[in-house]
Design an enzyme around this catalytic site. Structure first.
Site, PDB file in Angstrom:
ATOM      1  N   TYR A 217       4.141  -2.389  58.379  1.00  0.00           N
ATOM      2  CA  TYR A 217       2.664  -2.075  58.535  1.00  0.00           C
ATOM      3  C   TYR A 217       1.893  -3.617  58.868  1.00  0.00           C
ATOM      4  O   TYR A 217       0.836  -3.662  59.465  1.00  0.00           O
ATOM      5  CB  TYR A 217       1.894  -1.545  57.377  1.00  0.00           C
ATOM      6  CG  TYR A 217       2.375   0.004  57.423  1.00  0.00           C
ATOM      7  CD1 TYR A 217       1.459   0.760  58.419  1.00  0.00           C
ATOM      8  CD2 TYR A 217       3.281   0.587  56.682  1.00  0.00           C
ATOM      9  CE1 TYR A 217       1.780   2.084  58.562  1.00  0.00           C
ATOM     10  CE2 TYR A 217       3.524   1.838  57.177  1.00  0.00           C
ATOM     11  CZ  TYR A 217       2.789   2.641  57.649  1.00  0.00           C
ATOM     12  OH  TYR A 217       3.276   3.940  57.792  1.00  0.00           O
TER      13      TYR A 217
ATOM     14  N   HIS B  68       1.488   3.605  51.182  1.00  0.00           N
ATOM     15  CA  HIS B  68       2.542   3.568  52.059  1.00  0.00           C
ATOM     16  C   HIS B  68       3.617   2.873  51.266  1.00  0.00           C
ATOM     17  O   HIS B  68       4.895   2.901  51.593  1.00  0.00           O
ATOM     18  CB  HIS B  68       2.550   2.748  53.178  1.00  0.00           C
ATOM     19  CG  HIS B  68       1.505   3.603  54.379  1.00  0.00           C
ATOM     20  ND1 HIS B  68       2.152   4.705  54.892  1.00  0.00           N
ATOM     21  CD2 HIS B  68       0.618   3.340  55.018  1.00  0.00           C
ATOM     22  CE1 HIS B  68       1.198   5.093  55.663  1.00  0.00           C
ATOM     23  NE2 HIS B  68       0.316   4.199  55.819  1.00  0.00           N
TER      24      HIS B  68
END
Length: 737
Positions: free
Chosen positions: A261, A415
Site C-alpha cells: 500500500y 489492511h
C-alpha cells in the site's frame, strides 16, 4: 511542539498562497505535474535527440495512443465490479486521455487534444444521468458512480484532471463550460463533500481523493478546494493531505499499511506534491517533515527483494518496483536530488515517463550516470512517531543474495494482519519462508468481483496463516482490528555488524497474560561462505496453554529426520476456526529429544533445512492450505506447525540453513543433506548462547539482549569472551584465549 510549529508555518504559507490565487492570478496550462517550461524542454529533446531514451519513450507512447485512438470512443454506462468490462473500460479511458494529452503537448497535433475533448464531452453527457454504482457494496460509505467504490473514482479524477489541464488551452469557452460544469466540478464535489468520511480519512483512499480534488482546484481556479484537500473539508487540520503526510508515514518514511500500500499510495502523494510544488513553491511541500516524501520513495525501494515488494498485510505478490507508482516516485526523486543511485533503479524499471523529471532521468541514463543502488539492513520504525514497533529488513551477500524480513510492526489499519513477530526468508531470488499475503484475485471479476475473497477474513489475516506463535488456536487480539491498531510490539534492539544482523521484538498484548518475545539473526559463517537464519522465540504465560508455531515454506518436502505418520486415505482440517479450518492435516509426528529436521527443495534449485531443538514434547503437524474451501479460492501451499500443549513457558529454537544444489538439466545434485550436526541453546545473564556445528565446524553465536549494547562479558567452555555490541559469532576451533 515541533509538529505544531511545522503545521503553523505551513498554514501561514498556505494562507499566503490562497490570497495569491484568490486575487485572480490564473496559471498557465499545463500547470500540474507537467508545466509549460517542461513542455519546451521535452519538445527540444524529441527534436534534437532522435535516438535518446526520451525520444524513444515518446515514439512508443505515441504509437500506442495512435492505435487506441483508431478505435471508436467508448464511454459505457457503469455496471460491472472490479475487473469487469465497464470497470476496465473506464480505467483505460482515463489512462488514454492522460497519455493523449501528453502527446498533444509534445507533438502540438490538434487531433490528440480533439480526441480528449470528445471523450470528456461524452463523459459530461453521461455523468449527470448516473446514480450510485449498481455493484457498490450495500450500506457502504464510499460508493462510486463510474466505479463500484469511490477510490477508483478518485483515481479517475487524478488522471482526468491532468488530461484536461494538458488540453485546456485548445478548448473553446463553450467546451470548457460543459466539461467543467457537467463533469469535472460535479465529480470533484462528489469526491469531496459527497464522500466526507473518505475525503477526510487518514488512509490511502483519502490520499487519492485529496490529490484528485486538490489538483482540480489548481486547474479550475478553486483555491478553496486546494485548502480543503490539504486540511480536510472544515480546514481543521484533522484530516487532509498534510495530516496524511503527518500520520501515515514514520519519520523514516515507512507507510503504516505496509509496502504494497505504500507503493499504491505513493502515486497520489508524489503527483499532488509535484502539483503543489509547481503552483505554490512557497509551501515547500517536499521539505515537509524533514523531506518525508523523498524518504518514503527511498523506503519503498528498500522494502523489496529481487524486484518485488515484501508481501505483508493485504498484499498481491506480483507487485514490484517496476510498477508505475514507483516509476513516477523514482523519477520525481531523481528530479529533486540528482542522486545517481535512483538512476540504477530507473534503469531496472526500464520505463521513461514523459514529464520534466522524466526527461532528466532519460538524459542521465543516456549519459550512463547511474551508480549502484545500495540495499541495506534497516529497521524501519512504524507509526507516525516511529516508535510503534518496526519492520526489520536483514540482508546479506554471504552465500547468496539473501533477505530476512522480521515484523515486530504495528497492525497496519484495516489492511493489516494478525501476525505480530512473524518473519519471511528469501534466497537466490526466491521466497523460501513465505507469507500468504491477500486472498484476492485483483480485477478478476469472475472471482468474487475482483474484490477480497471471504477467505481473506477467514484465513489470510489470521495468525496461523503466518510464521508466528498462536496461543490456543486463537488469533492475535482475538482478530479484532481496533484492538490490534491500539496495540503494537516493541522493537527491543536492532544491529548489523560484521557477523550479520540481529533484531529482537516483543509484545504482551496479543494475548491476555502471555508475553511473546522473538529474536532473529541472519548470521554470517565466514569460514564456510554461508549464512544461516537463527530463530529464538520465547513464550511466557501466567497459566498453561497450547502454543503453535507455524512455518509456511515454498517448495517440495524432501525429507525429515524423524518418522512421519501421513494421512494418505482421508484428510481432516487442523481445527474449526481462526484459519485452522482451512488447513488440511496431512501428517504428524512427535520427534524424540534432540534435533528435528525438515528439508524442502525450492524452485531456485537449493535445499533448505529447518533444524529445531526439541525436548520430545513437541508435535510436528504438516499442513496444506485448502480445507473448507468449496470455491477453490485459496492457494494450496505447504507448511508445518510445531505444537506444545499444557505449557506456561516454552522457547522455540531453530536454525534455517540453505544448502546444496539440484540441477535437473545437467543431472547433478550437491549437498542435499543438512550440514547442521549440533544445535544447543543456553543463556548467561542477558547473553543468549547458541552452539552450532555446521559442516564439522563448531560455532558459538552470542546475542546480547541487555538494555544496553555496550560490552558484555561471558564465559564458555572455561574461556572468557567479550561481546562487543549485540551479535558475535565465534568459530570455536579457531578461538584463542
Amino acid at each position: 511542539m515541533k509538529v505544531l510549529k511545522r503545521l503553523k508555518s505551513f498554514k501561514i504559507a498556505s494562507l499566503a498562497a490562497t490570497l495569491l490565487l484568490s486575487l485572480g492570478a490564473h496559471a498557465a496550462h499545463p500547470n500540474l505535474v507537467i508545466t509549460t517550461d517542461d513542455v519546451k524542454l521535452m519538445r527540444q529533446a524529441i527534436s534534437s535527440h532522435e535516438n535518446g531514451k526520451f525520444a524513444l519513450a515518446y515514439d512508443t507512447l505515441k504509437a500506442q495512443v495512435d492505435e487506441q485512438m483508431a478505435q471508436p470512443i467508448t464511454v459505457p454506462v457503469p455496471k460491472d465490479g472490479g475487473g469487469g468490462y465497464t470497470h476496465e473500460q473506464h480505467k483505460k479511458n482515463y489512462q488514454l486521455m492522460y497519455s493523449a494529452g501528453v502527446i498533444y503537448q509534445l507533438s502540438q497535433d490538434e487531433k490528440y487534444a480533439n480526441y480528449v475533448r470528445d471523450m470528456l464531452l461524452e463523459y459530461a453527457e453521461l455523468y449527470p444521468t448516473l446514480g450510485l454504482h449498481p455493484k457498490r457494496k450495500m450500506n457502504s460509505q464510499n460508493p462510486g458512480k463510474f466505479f463500484w467504490q469511490s477510490l477508483n473514482e478518485a483515481m479517475w479524477l487524478v488522471y482526468t484532471i491532468q488530461a484536461y489541464d494538458l488540453i485546456h488551452d485548445s478548448l473553446s469557452d463553450e467546451n470548457k463550460k460543459v466539461i467543467e460544469d457537467d463533469l469535472l466540478r460535479p465529480v470533484s464535489l462528489f469526491t469531496s463533500v459527497g464522500q466526507p468520511s473518505t475525503f477526510n480519512k487518514v488512509h490511502n483512499h483519502g490520499t487519492w481523493a485529496t490529490a484528485g480534488v486538490g489538483m482540480a482546484g489548481y486547474v479550475l481556479d478553486e483555491p478553496e478546494w486546494v485548502e480543503k484537500s490539504l486540511y480536510d473539508l472544515k480546514k481543521s487540520g484533522k484530516g487532509g493531505f498534510v495530516k496524511q503526510l503527518e500520520m501515515l508515514f514514520s519519520p523514516q518514511g515507512y507507510y503504516n499499511e505496509g509496502p504494497y500500500y505504500q507503493r499504491f499510495a505513493l502515486l497520489p502523494f508524489v503527483t499532488f506534491a509535484k502539483a503543489i510544488e509547481n503552483n505554490e513553491p512557497q509551501r515547500k511541500i517536499f521539505d515537509y517533515r524533514d523531506g518525508i516524501l523523498l524518504k518514503a520513495i527511498d523506503t519503498t525501494i528498500q522494502l523489496s527483494y529481487n524486484g518485488l515488494f515484501f508481501p505483508i498485510n493485504d498484499a498481491i505478490k506480483s507487485k514490484g518496483i517496476d510498477t508505475i507508482e514507483l516509476v513516477q516516485g523514482v523519477t520525481a526523486a531523481y528530479g529533486l536530488t540528482n542522486d545517481a543511485g535512483y538512476l540504477d533503479i530507473a534503469k531496472y524499471q526500464d520505463q521513461v515517463v514523459l514529464t520534466g523529471d522524466g526527461l532528466k532521468v532519460a538524459q542521465a541514463l543516456d549519459n550512463k550516470k547511474e551508480t549502484p543502488y545500495i540495499f541495506k539492513s534497516v529497521a524501519f520504525g512504524d507509526g507516525n512517531d516511529g516508535k510503534q514497533g518496526a519492520l526489520v529488513v536483514m540482508r546479506t551477500e554471504v552465500g547468496g543474495d539473501q533477505a530476512l524480513l522480521f515484523k515486530p510492526a504495528a497492525q497496519g489499519l484495516g489492511h493489516g494482519h494478525f501476525d505480530k513477530l512473524t518473519w519471511q526468508f528469501y534466497d537466490h531470488g526466491n521466497e523460501i519462508v513465505s507469507d500468504y499475503g491477500a486472498a484476492r484475485f485483483l480485477n478478476v471479476e469472475a472471482k468474487y468481483g475482483g474484490r477480497y475473497l471471504p477467505e481473506n477474513e477467514t484465513y489470510a489475516k489470521h495468525t496461523v496463516a503466518h510464521n508466528t506463535v498462536v496461543v490456543d488456536e486463537t488469533s492475535h487480539f482475538n482478530a479484532n482490528v481496533e484492538v490490534g491498531n491500539n496495540n503494537h510490539p516493541t522493537l527491543n534492539f536492532f544491529e548489523t555488524n560484521e557477523f550479520g544482523t540481529v533484531a529482537s521484538g516483543e509484545i504482551s498484548t496479543a494475548y491476555k497474560g502471555v508475553e511473546l518475545e522473538r529474536t532473529l539473526a541472519l548470521v554470517n559463517l565466514a569460514e564456510l561462505e554461508s549464512t544461516v537464519a537463527l530463530d529464538v522465540f520465547d513464550v511466557d504465560a501466567n497459566k498453561a496453554h497450547q502454543f503453535d508455531l507455524p512455518l509456511h515454506y515454498k517448495g517440495q518436502l524432501i525429507d525429515t529426520n524423524f518418522g512421519l505418520l501421513a494421512n494418505t486415505n482421508q484428510l481432516k482440517a487442523l481445527g474449526e476456526s481462526n484459519g485452522y479450518q482451512h488447513l488440511w492435516l496431512k501428517g504428524q509426528a512427535t520427534p524424540e529429544k534432540g534435533l528435528a529436521k525438515v528439508t524442502w527443495l525450492n524452485d531456485n534449485g537449493r535445499f533448505y533445512t529447518q533444524t529445531s531443538l526439541v525436548n520430545g514434547d513437541e508435535s510436528f503437524l504438516f499442513t496444506q492450505i485448502g480445507a473448507n474451501d468449496p470455491h477453490f479460492n485459496l492457494r494450496n501451499e505447504n507448511g508445518f506447525v510445531r505444537r506444545v500443549e499444557k505449557q506456561k513457558q516454552h522457547t522455540f529454537v531453530s536454525v534455517l540453513e540453505p544448502h546444496g544444489e539440484y540441477n535437473p538439466s545437467k543431472e547433478y545434485t550437491l549437498e542435499a543433506v543438512s550440514r547442521v550436526s549440533d544445535l544447543k541453546y543456553s543463556t548467561q545473564g542477558d547473553v543468549v548462547l547458541v552452539e552450532l556445528n555446521v559442516k564439522d565446524t563448531p560455532y558459538l553465536v552470542a546475542i546480547n539482549k541487555s538494555q544496553s549494547s555496550a560490552k558484555n562479558n561471558f564465559t564458555f567452555q572455561n574461556k572468557a569472551f567479550t561481546l562487543n555490541g549485540r551479535l558475535g559469532v565465534y568459530a570455536l576451533k579457531n578461538t584463542q584465549e
